[in-house]
Enzyme design. Sequence first.
Site, PDB file in Angstrom:
ATOM      1  N   VAL A  90      44.851  48.916  32.705  1.00  0.00           N
ATOM      2  CA  VAL A  90      44.671  47.745  31.838  1.00  0.00           C
ATOM      3  C   VAL A  90      43.518  48.047  30.880  1.00  0.00           C
ATOM      4  O   VAL A  90      42.382  48.298  31.318  1.00  0.00           O
ATOM      5  CB  VAL A  90      44.370  46.476  32.657  1.00  0.00           C
ATOM      6  N   ASN A 134      37.414  52.369  36.414  1.00  0.00           N
ATOM      7  CA  ASN A 134      38.325  53.411  35.944  1.00  0.00           C
ATOM      8  C   ASN A 134      38.283  53.446  34.419  1.00  0.00           C
ATOM      9  O   ASN A 134      38.289  52.390  33.768  1.00  0.00           O
ATOM     10  CB  ASN A 134      39.758  53.119  36.418  1.00  0.00           C
ATOM     11  N   ASP A 163      42.322  40.531  42.317  1.00  0.00           N
ATOM     12  CA  ASP A 163      43.278  41.509  41.799  1.00  0.00           C
ATOM     13  C   ASP A 163      44.686  41.140  42.295  1.00  0.00           C
ATOM     14  O   ASP A 163      44.869  40.736  43.437  1.00  0.00           O
ATOM     15  CB  ASP A 163      42.899  42.917  42.276  1.00  0.00           C
ATOM     16  N   HIS A 182      36.016  46.915  39.478  1.00  0.00           N
ATOM     17  CA  HIS A 182      36.685  46.584  40.745  1.00  0.00           C
ATOM     18  C   HIS A 182      35.609  46.390  41.814  1.00  0.00           C
ATOM     19  O   HIS A 182      34.753  47.274  41.996  1.00  0.00           O
ATOM     20  CB  HIS A 182      37.584  47.730  41.217  1.00  0.00           C
ATOM     21  N   HIS A 189      36.945  46.579  33.158  1.00  0.00           N
ATOM     22  CA  HIS A 189      36.884  45.793  34.395  1.00  0.00           C
ATOM     23  C   HIS A 189      36.198  46.582  35.495  1.00  0.00           C
ATOM     24  O   HIS A 189      36.336  47.802  35.583  1.00  0.00           O
ATOM     25  CB  HIS A 189      38.272  45.328  34.844  1.00  0.00           C
TER      26      HIS A 189
HETATM   27  P1  DGP Z   1      42.956  49.794  36.604  1.00  0.00           P
HETATM   28  O1  DGP Z   1      43.960  50.709  37.243  1.00  0.00           O
HETATM   29  O2  DGP Z   1      41.521  50.204  36.884  1.00  0.00           O
HETATM   30  O3  DGP Z   1      43.240  49.585  35.137  1.00  0.00           O
HETATM   31  O4  DGP Z   1      43.150  48.399  37.338  1.00  0.00           O
HETATM   32  C1  DGP Z   1      43.882  47.331  36.836  1.00  0.00           C
HETATM   33  C2  DGP Z   1      44.003  46.333  37.944  1.00  0.00           C
HETATM   34  O5  DGP Z   1      44.440  45.119  37.375  1.00  0.00           O
HETATM   35  C3  DGP Z   1      45.021  46.699  39.024  1.00  0.00           C
HETATM   36  O6  DGP Z   1      44.331  46.838  40.276  1.00  0.00           O
HETATM   37  C4  DGP Z   1      45.991  45.543  39.058  1.00  0.00           C
HETATM   38  C5  DGP Z   1      45.285  44.467  38.283  1.00  0.00           C
HETATM   39  N1  DGP Z   1      46.144  43.618  37.491  1.00  0.00           N
HETATM   40  C6  DGP Z   1      47.049  44.033  36.568  1.00  0.00           C
HETATM   41  N2  DGP Z   1      47.645  42.974  35.991  1.00  0.00           N
HETATM   42  C7  DGP Z   1      47.096  41.868  36.553  1.00  0.00           C
HETATM   43  C8  DGP Z   1      47.291  40.470  36.357  1.00  0.00           C
HETATM   44  O7  DGP Z   1      48.089  40.013  35.538  1.00  0.00           O
HETATM   45  N3  DGP Z   1      46.543  39.637  37.142  1.00  0.00           N
HETATM   46  C9  DGP Z   1      45.626  40.103  38.046  1.00  0.00           C
HETATM   47  N4  DGP Z   1      44.950  39.211  38.763  1.00  0.00           N
HETATM   48  N5  DGP Z   1      45.407  41.426  38.241  1.00  0.00           N
HETATM   49  C10 DGP Z   1      46.141  42.286  37.506  1.00  0.00           C
END
Ligand code: DGP
Length: 143
Positions: free
Chosen positions: A125, A116, A59, A131, A129
């Site tokens: 996003v 989430n 992340d 976590h 996904h």
């Molecule tokens: P959520 O809030 O459950 O939608 O989590 C989205 C997660 O995605 C958040 O913890 C940050 C991560 N994230 C967002 N953009 C990027 C990215 O471009 N690269 C990576 N590796 N993680 C990202």
Amino acid sequence: MGRSSRLRRLVDASPIRPLVAAVLRKVWNMSECIFCKIAAGRLPARILYQDDLVTAFHDLHPAAPVHILVIPNRHIASVNDLDPGDEALVGRMFTAARRLAQEMGLHENGYRLIVNTGPHGGQTVLHLHLHLIGGQPMKYPMG
Ligand code: DGP
């Protein structure tokens, strides 16, 4: 009348218009989706694991010493968009997370798996996904 106007009138008048709109929306979302780009290798990420169904990567904004995301390679916006046919994929997301937890040395002390979903669930996003978070004791709920 130009060719594109004729095509637009044809689509507007067609009973399949909602279907066309839905397909175009899905294609547009996929082309813009950052996690689709990561899975396809078109956006850099610290990838830890990839197979025919899922990709796992660190992340960008870790909430704990270990914070990994496991995503389907195919665009699925959220849990709300899962079909019964996706059960093998969802299983693979969990077994990939389990294996990564072991590789990261989290399996003895434990870890947290979070999905989430939607605005109230805190999903930012819109690509499904999982976590995988660990490396420290965690309170419930987080944030
Ligand atoms: P959520 O809030 O459950 O939608 O989590 C989205 C997660 O995605 C958040 O913890 C940050 C991560 N994230 C967002 N953009 C990027 C990215 O471009 N690269 C990576 N590796 N993680 C990202």
